[in-house]
Design an enzyme around this catalytic site. Sequence first.
Site, mmCIF file in Angstrom:
data_model
loop_
_atom_site.group_PDB
_atom_site.id
_atom_site.type_symbol
_atom_site.label_atom_id
_atom_site.label_comp_id
_atom_site.label_asym_id
_atom_site.label_seq_id
_atom_site.Cartn_x
_atom_site.Cartn_y
_atom_site.Cartn_z
ATOM 1 C CE LYS A 52 -3.419 -1.179 -14.833
ATOM 2 N NZ LYS A 52 -2.590 -0.527 -13.878
ATOM 3 C CG ASP A 100 -3.865 2.130 -5.611
ATOM 4 O OD1 ASP A 100 -3.225 1.768 -6.591
ATOM 5 O OD2 ASP A 100 -4.397 1.494 -5.239
ATOM 6 C CE1 TYR A 151 -6.117 -4.364 -14.732
ATOM 7 C CE2 TYR A 151 -7.184 -4.093 -12.545
ATOM 8 C CZ TYR A 151 -6.240 -4.150 -13.273
ATOM 9 O OH TYR A 151 -4.811 -3.552 -12.790
ATOM 10 C CG ASP A 201 -0.347 -1.183 -5.168
ATOM 11 O OD1 ASP A 201 -1.403 -1.227 -4.393
ATOM 12 O OD2 ASP A 201 -0.254 -1.421 -6.325
ATOM 13 C CG ASP A 244 -3.687 0.277 -1.349
ATOM 14 O OD1 ASP A 244 -4.395 1.168 -0.725
ATOM 15 O OD2 ASP A 244 -4.319 -0.629 -2.224
ATOM 16 C CB SER A 247 -0.054 0.422 -11.759
ATOM 17 O OG SER A 247 -0.276 1.190 -10.761
#
Length: 551
Positions: free
Chosen positions: A213, A98, A222, A100, A152, A87
Amino acid sequence: MNKTYGVTPAISTAGPSSEETRLNDLLVDELRRQGSFESEAATLKRAKVLKTLQQLTQEFVYSVSKSKNMDEGMAKDAGGKIFTFGSYRLGVYGPGSDIDTLVVFPKHINREDFFTVFEKILRQRPELEEIQSVPDAFVPIIKMEFDGISIDLICARLDIPRVPLNLTLDDKNLLKNIDEKDLRALNGTRVTDEILLLVPQPTVFKHALRAIKIWAQRRAVYGNVFGFPGGVAWAMLVARICQLYPNAVSAVIISKFFVILGQWNWPQPVLLKPIEDGPLQVRVWNPRLYPHDKYHKMPVITPAYPSMCATHNITESTKKVILQEFQRGSGIVTEIFNGAKKWGDLFTKHDFFRRYKFYLTVIAATKGSSEEQKKFSGMVESKLRLLVQKLENNENINLAHPFVKTFDQAYLVDSIAQLDSVLEHTGTLGGEEYLKTLTPYSAEAQSDPSSEGKVEVRLTRFYIGLQINLKNQRDKKLDIQQPCTEFYTLCQSWPNFNKDIYSLSIKHVKLYNLPSDVYDPDEERPVKTKGDSTHSKRVKSDPAGKKRPKS
């Protein structure tokens, strides 16, 4: 001549009407109201954290290079670079999202260095608040809270001597001579980058994806692990509609999204570009070549080589639920365009805990730390869709609908023997009075002198809604003993399973006996009305007719 995006020509290249532009402005206003956008200060903070992580990555590569007897110049040149995906990279992140992040390093550094040297560097940073390493995951990962942001962190080793700051990952030859875990790690960034290159208007795509989303999360459709599309799959579905209407505004994209995907000829795949060959001896999605690929119910194929199906977890039941939600979405958007409804109506919360008369509750319990519980409940979560598939094979079950969120509880109990009572009372309205007599776990409660000798018990609940249609009306019992027992056996075959620490319980719960915490505080729970017949069918989930099989 108009450029063609994707594998077919556009359905319409028309630009927006003044009414569509007005509806689009209202959509963006609603996204703001829903809290989809982040403040400028918070976005700048993310950039600052990523800059720090880039510096730490170079420090890590330099440190390991020196320890492997490289001279100063070569160790500095070895580089190291971070990439983002998901995202954040797609530009659809919001407050609390978060980041990624992928750490790429050269061939003389390995994954073990990442989980030792790099983790040690991170642990020394004052910004670090929380960290959890999972080196044996399908994609090895470090999860952390760093300066108030969830990150992450995954890693990939490339078969090149140095990783400069200007390196990009679009060259397929970079995938040569690396192992499968590195390939999977690189896939996230490569797919995200390709999606952004394959949409005609990035801003239109981003606003439409933000809306889809929010819709998918509110409607509880989701979550890849539960058998629904995950973030990347929803992004690719929105991107495909953008390709078919290259000059449309986001409001029109959302309207077409529900109509087209609701009528799509599944299992015909959704592709953003033709599937490519490449230099590796790896599997590329191909149902003609691989029988397993034929069984994908709603295939959405990643555009970057090697192409994979991002939706292989979808089951017959979750497909039905997704299609029902497409139909509902289409109806509401039609009314929005007619002026009868507002965009906020599209984002109304799901009705999962009102929809079915019977539910299965799967309870994963641990006597021990939250880390132990995360590992055990994570394993159960990853296998839950297999229970769904086993239930679908029962001719009396029309639908086995998994819920995409879990419910967690933790208590301090007097003895291990008390765990059976806790399990017996967990997950039902009737058991709540007993659970109120227990001490909820907290760091303060544990350090209290009166808690000495007490045992930590942690529970995670999963729910599956059952739509039952007894074929033989004389038989008022639904026997699901076999799928439950098979699921038990499957979970107990986990290499780390220890019956002294972990236990699993499956019980059926009727709608009116669901516990209070599945409803929001301001939400009214369903009330039994006269003539309701939920009591007339019995669900048998274990050999003795008790509510849960013994572990």
